[in-house]
Design an enzyme around this catalytic site. Sequence first.
Site, PDB file in Angstrom:
ATOM      1  N   ASP A 180       0.833  -1.196   0.000  1.00  0.00           N
ATOM      2  CA  ASP A 180       0.000   0.000   0.000  1.00  0.00           C
ATOM      3  C   ASP A 180       0.872   1.253   0.000  1.00  0.00           C
ATOM      4  OD1 ASP A 180      -2.273  -1.538   0.054  1.00  0.00           O
ATOM      5  OD2 ASP A 180      -2.564  -1.358   2.223  1.00  0.00           O
ATOM      6  N   LYS A 181       0.299   2.334  -0.458  1.00  0.00           N
ATOM      7  CA  LYS A 181       1.012   3.605  -0.548  1.00  0.00           C
ATOM      8  C   LYS A 181       1.653   4.005   0.779  1.00  0.00           C
ATOM      9  CE  LYS A 181       0.038   8.534  -1.341  1.00  0.00           C
ATOM     10  NZ  LYS A 181      -1.014   9.514  -1.740  1.00  0.00           N
TER      11      LYS A 181
END
EC number: 5.4.99.-
Length: 377
Positions: free
Chosen positions: A153-154
Amino acid sequence: MAAPRWSASGSWIRGNGQGFGSLFTLVSKPFCSAAAASTGINAQRLAERLRAQKREQDTKKEPVSTNAVQRRVQEIVRFTRQLQRVHPNVLAKALTRGILHQDKNLVVINKPYGLPVHGGPGVQLCITDVLPILAKMLHGHKAEPLHLCHRLDKETTGVMVLAWDKDMAHQVQELFRTRQVVKKYWAITVRVPMPSAGVVDIPIVEKEAQGQQQHHKMTLSPSYRMDDGKMVKVRRSRNAQVAVTQYQVLSSTLSSALVELQPITGIKHQLRVHLSFGLDCPILGDHKYSDWNRLAPQKLSVGTLKKLGLEQSKARYIPLHLHARQLILPALGSGKEELNLVCKLPRFFVHSLHRLHLEMPNQDQNENNEAKCLGAQ
């Protein structure tokens, strides 16, 4: 949570070979535009100009706030500045300085905070954008682009595996798909999981959350519910996916914990959902899953805020404290030994551990010493 915006026409990052160090801005025109505008300037003069501009910027210090909370906010912003606004060449160079492992098959990098893996709406720069540049920096101008083997995830930091060719990437992807890769994450949680070790085996489904802002989130879809004090089996949602997470508390206080997480499955946002909705211990800085109906900064206790040196109004600056700490890959190709990949914690994570009085395991004594040094600053 999106990291706070910062403005600069360019930036650079300095690393120590094991992770990322402090960020500083280099206020200058991008190299390409400067060269295009001054075709008559030779390379030496251009390099001297850029070095002079960097030295000038290095001498400038950010104004130090007299307010303790504001100083803490500035500190968090400094620790978690994104790399999205830099030139792709600068990002690729920064990633080379955080390489954890490299051989004829793989390149393993330390993914920075706030950097998305794939492009999308509003994404100015992502890891896939710089894979061709990164490959050329490592193997010369004729090198083929590197390939992603999995994703993070970012907001998640840590171990990320890249492959030199498609066949090897597919082989590693198959290892992930068939659950042959051991994945271990570290997270700081708000509150302490009870019991201190166990397995969360609850399916997950994506649903629309009703609130002031309609939005979609992943949530639990249990197979049983309580009905008049009795456990009743319910019909499973067709969209629900099996999700299993093993966890263990490594260190804890009355209000927070350092937890090691081992996802057996790989469902979207699985660790965040299992911790928040399954164990009632959301990850520090998880502003999406700390409350089902709201999209708002995470609410923290007065004691936790005091330790972090923040007020609730500034909680939105707290980054997600979720780190891909370790990957163990089976032997690949002609290799006879498994590949054990370990990534040091980002600086903001270590700093939060110290502030919350959480200790690291004995084998991570070096990072513990780093936390003490940070706390003395």
